[in-house]
Design a protein around this motif. Structure first.
Motif, mmCIF file in Angstrom:
data_model
loop_
_atom_site.group_PDB
_atom_site.id
_atom_site.type_symbol
_atom_site.label_atom_id
_atom_site.label_comp_id
_atom_site.label_asym_id
_atom_site.label_seq_id
_atom_site.Cartn_x
_atom_site.Cartn_y
_atom_site.Cartn_z
ATOM 1 N N ARG A 186 -6.835 14.830 -5.802
ATOM 2 C CA ARG A 186 -7.757 15.814 -6.389
ATOM 3 C C ARG A 186 -7.136 17.208 -6.516
ATOM 4 N NH1 ARG A 186 -11.661 16.342 -9.972
ATOM 5 N NH2 ARG A 186 -12.776 18.274 -9.617
ATOM 6 N N ILE A 187 -6.368 17.602 -5.519
ATOM 7 C CA ILE A 187 -5.810 18.966 -5.554
ATOM 8 C C ILE A 187 -4.506 19.050 -6.341
ATOM 9 C CG2 ILE A 187 -6.975 19.644 -3.423
ATOM 10 C CD1 ILE A 187 -4.280 19.456 -1.983
ATOM 11 N N GLY A 188 -4.107 17.906 -6.906
ATOM 12 C CA GLY A 188 -2.935 17.937 -7.781
ATOM 13 C C GLY A 188 -1.618 17.849 -7.056
ATOM 14 N N ALA A 189 -1.638 17.327 -5.825
ATOM 15 C CA ALA A 189 -0.377 17.133 -5.122
ATOM 16 C C ALA A 189 0.417 16.051 -5.830
ATOM 17 C CB ALA A 189 -0.652 16.747 -3.670
ATOM 18 N N GLN A 190 1.705 16.180 -5.828
ATOM 19 C CA GLN A 190 2.578 15.193 -6.472
ATOM 20 C C GLN A 190 2.515 13.890 -5.679
ATOM 21 O OE1 GLN A 190 4.080 15.784 -9.421
ATOM 22 N NE2 GLN A 190 2.927 17.681 -9.283
ATOM 23 N N GLY A 249 -7.817 14.539 12.391
ATOM 24 C CA GLY A 249 -7.313 14.903 11.074
ATOM 25 C C GLY A 249 -6.229 13.969 10.588
ATOM 26 N N ALA A 250 -6.136 13.851 9.273
ATOM 27 C CA ALA A 250 -5.086 13.069 8.615
ATOM 28 C C ALA A 250 -4.339 13.987 7.657
ATOM 29 C CB ALA A 250 -5.681 11.888 7.853
ATOM 30 N N VAL A 251 -3.048 13.789 7.576
ATOM 31 C CA VAL A 251 -2.212 14.637 6.745
ATOM 32 C C VAL A 251 -2.513 14.411 5.254
ATOM 33 C CG1 VAL A 251 -0.219 13.080 6.553
ATOM 34 C CG2 VAL A 251 0.141 15.523 6.543
ATOM 35 N N VAL A 252 -2.462 15.495 4.507
ATOM 36 C CA VAL A 252 -2.514 15.460 3.045
ATOM 37 C C VAL A 252 -1.079 15.700 2.597
ATOM 38 C CG1 VAL A 252 -3.386 16.608 0.975
ATOM 39 C CG2 VAL A 252 -4.896 16.275 2.943
ATOM 40 N N ARG A 253 -0.563 14.804 1.767
ATOM 41 C CA ARG A 253 0.840 14.878 1.350
ATOM 42 C C ARG A 253 0.982 15.206 -0.126
ATOM 43 N NH1 ARG A 253 4.345 13.088 5.058
ATOM 44 N NH2 ARG A 253 3.499 11.895 6.784
ATOM 45 N N SER A 254 2.090 15.856 -0.419
ATOM 46 C CA SER A 254 2.550 16.014 -1.786
ATOM 47 C C SER A 254 3.931 15.378 -1.814
ATOM 48 C CB SER A 254 2.626 17.483 -2.189
ATOM 49 O OG SER A 254 3.079 17.598 -3.521
ATOM 50 N N GLY A 255 4.017 14.188 -2.426
ATOM 51 C CA GLY A 255 5.253 13.415 -2.330
ATOM 52 C C GLY A 255 5.493 13.104 -0.865
ATOM 53 N N PRO A 256 6.702 13.338 -0.372
ATOM 54 C CA PRO A 256 6.982 13.037 1.037
ATOM 55 C C PRO A 256 6.574 14.164 1.990
ATOM 56 C CG PRO A 256 8.983 13.757 -0.036
ATOM 57 C CD PRO A 256 7.912 13.702 -1.108
ATOM 58 N N PHE A 257 6.072 15.266 1.449
ATOM 59 C CA PHE A 257 5.865 16.453 2.268
ATOM 60 C C PHE A 257 4.422 16.612 2.747
ATOM 61 C CE2 PHE A 257 9.286 17.439 -0.751
ATOM 62 C CZ PHE A 257 10.330 17.494 0.168
ATOM 63 N N PRO A 258 4.231 16.822 4.046
ATOM 64 C CA PRO A 258 2.894 17.094 4.574
ATOM 65 C C PRO A 258 2.520 18.539 4.258
ATOM 66 C CG PRO A 258 4.501 17.172 6.351
ATOM 67 C CD PRO A 258 5.247 16.802 5.091
ATOM 68 N N ILE A 259 1.511 18.727 3.427
ATOM 69 C CA ILE A 259 1.160 20.087 2.996
ATOM 70 C C ILE A 259 -0.091 20.622 3.687
ATOM 71 C CG2 ILE A 259 2.304 19.901 0.760
ATOM 72 C CD1 ILE A 259 -0.551 19.362 -0.427
ATOM 73 N N ASP A 314 12.280 19.967 7.403
ATOM 74 C CA ASP A 314 12.378 20.267 5.977
ATOM 75 C C ASP A 314 11.303 21.280 5.553
ATOM 76 O OD1 ASP A 314 10.290 18.557 6.390
ATOM 77 O OD2 ASP A 314 10.837 17.151 4.811
ATOM 78 N N GLU A 315 11.087 22.293 6.372
ATOM 79 C CA GLU A 315 10.025 23.270 6.132
ATOM 80 C C GLU A 315 10.162 23.953 4.771
ATOM 81 O OE1 GLU A 315 6.644 25.700 6.704
ATOM 82 O OE2 GLU A 315 7.249 23.809 7.577
ATOM 83 N N GLY A 316 11.372 24.264 4.356
ATOM 84 C CA GLY A 316 11.557 24.917 3.064
ATOM 85 C C GLY A 316 11.086 24.043 1.903
ATOM 86 N N SER A 317 11.425 22.783 1.931
ATOM 87 C CA SER A 317 10.976 21.860 0.887
ATOM 88 C C SER A 317 9.473 21.635 0.962
ATOM 89 C CB SER A 317 11.707 20.524 1.014
ATOM 90 O OG SER A 317 13.085 20.708 0.856
ATOM 91 N N ARG A 318 8.948 21.537 2.192
ATOM 92 C CA ARG A 318 7.510 21.372 2.376
ATOM 93 C C ARG A 318 6.771 22.570 1.790
ATOM 94 N NH1 ARG A 318 3.185 22.757 4.542
ATOM 95 N NH2 ARG A 318 4.145 24.635 5.325
ATOM 96 N N GLN A 319 7.274 23.769 2.048
ATOM 97 C CA GLN A 319 6.638 24.976 1.512
ATOM 98 C C GLN A 319 6.737 25.002 -0.008
ATOM 99 O OE1 GLN A 319 4.819 27.370 3.230
ATOM 100 N NE2 GLN A 319 4.278 28.020 1.172
#
Length: 170
Positions: free
Chosen positions: A162-166, A120-130, A14-19
Motif C-alpha cells: 500500500r505504501i509503495g515499497a518496492q 510488531g512485524a517488519v515492513v520491507r521494501s525489497g530486502p530492507f526493513p523500513i 546495511d543502514e545506508g541502503s535501508r535508509q
C-alpha cells in the motif's frame, strides 16, 4: 539514586541502503482508508486497542498511520519498532514490556502512554526493513501465537504494498 537503562536497537549493517529505501517511499497520507482498514485488522488479530504503521527514518521513528493513539515522531532510540526492524526474523512480541529488561526503563513504558504489550512485524521494501506494523496495549498479554504472527506478517506485506515499497527480490 538508582539508574535504570533500556536497550536501544542496533542498526542494521546495511543502514545506508535501508535508509535509501525509506527515502524512495512515496508520500503517505495519515488518513489513508486502506491503511486504516489494515490497522483495524491488526487490532483484531493481536487483540490490542492500538495499532500503527511506522517508518524508521534516520534517528526518528515516524508513525505514518495509527489507530487508538495520535501519530507522533519518536526518537529511534526509544522506539519498540526499531527493535522489530533489527530483529533477524522481522518479528518482535513482548508480552510484558515492564518485565523485559530491554524495555522496563523505556520512557514509553514508565511514563505516558504506559505501554505494557507490543507485537510488531517488519515492513520491507525489497530486502530492507523500513518500518513496522504493530499492535500495542496498556496491559500485558500472553505471547503472540503462531497464527497471530503469521497474520501480522501477511498484514505487514499488505502495508508495504500500500505504501509503495518496492517488492522483495529473491
Amino acid at each position: 539514586m538508582t539508574l535504570h537503562f533500556f536497550s536501544a536497537a542496533f542498526r542494521p549493517q546495511d543502514e545506508g541502503s535501508r535508509q535509501g529505501a525509506v527515502d524512495s517511499l512515496r508520500p503517505i497520507l495519515p488518513d489513508d482508508s486502506v491503511l486504516h482498514e489494515l490497522l483495524g485488522e491488526t487490532c483484531r488479530v493481536v487483540r490490542t486497542p492500538i495499532a500503527m504503521v511506522t517508518v524508521t527514518d534516520g534517528d526518528v521513528q515516524r508513525m505514518i498511520c495509527a489507530v487508538g493513539i495520535e501519530p507522533v515522531v519518536l526518537p529511534r532510540s526509544i522506539a519498540f519498532c526499531s527493535h522489530t526492524v533489527a530483529a533477524p526474523d522481522g518479528l518482535l512480541s513482548v508480552p510484558d514490556l515492564l518485565a523485559d529488561p530491554r524495555f522496563r526503563a523505556n520512557p514509553l513504558v514508565t511514563g505516558g502512554p504506559a505501554v505494557r504489550y507490543y507485537t510488531g512485524a517488519v515492513v520491507r521494501s525489497g530486502p530492507f526493513p523500513i518500518g513496522a506494523l504493530c499492535g500495542l496495549d496498556r496491559r500485558p498479554h500472553g505471547p503472540a501465537s503462531f497464527r497471530q504472527r503469521a497474520e501480522l506478517r501477511r498484514l505487514a506485506d499488505a502495508v508495504a504494498e500500500r505504501i509503495g515499497a518496492q517488492p522483495r527480490r529473491c
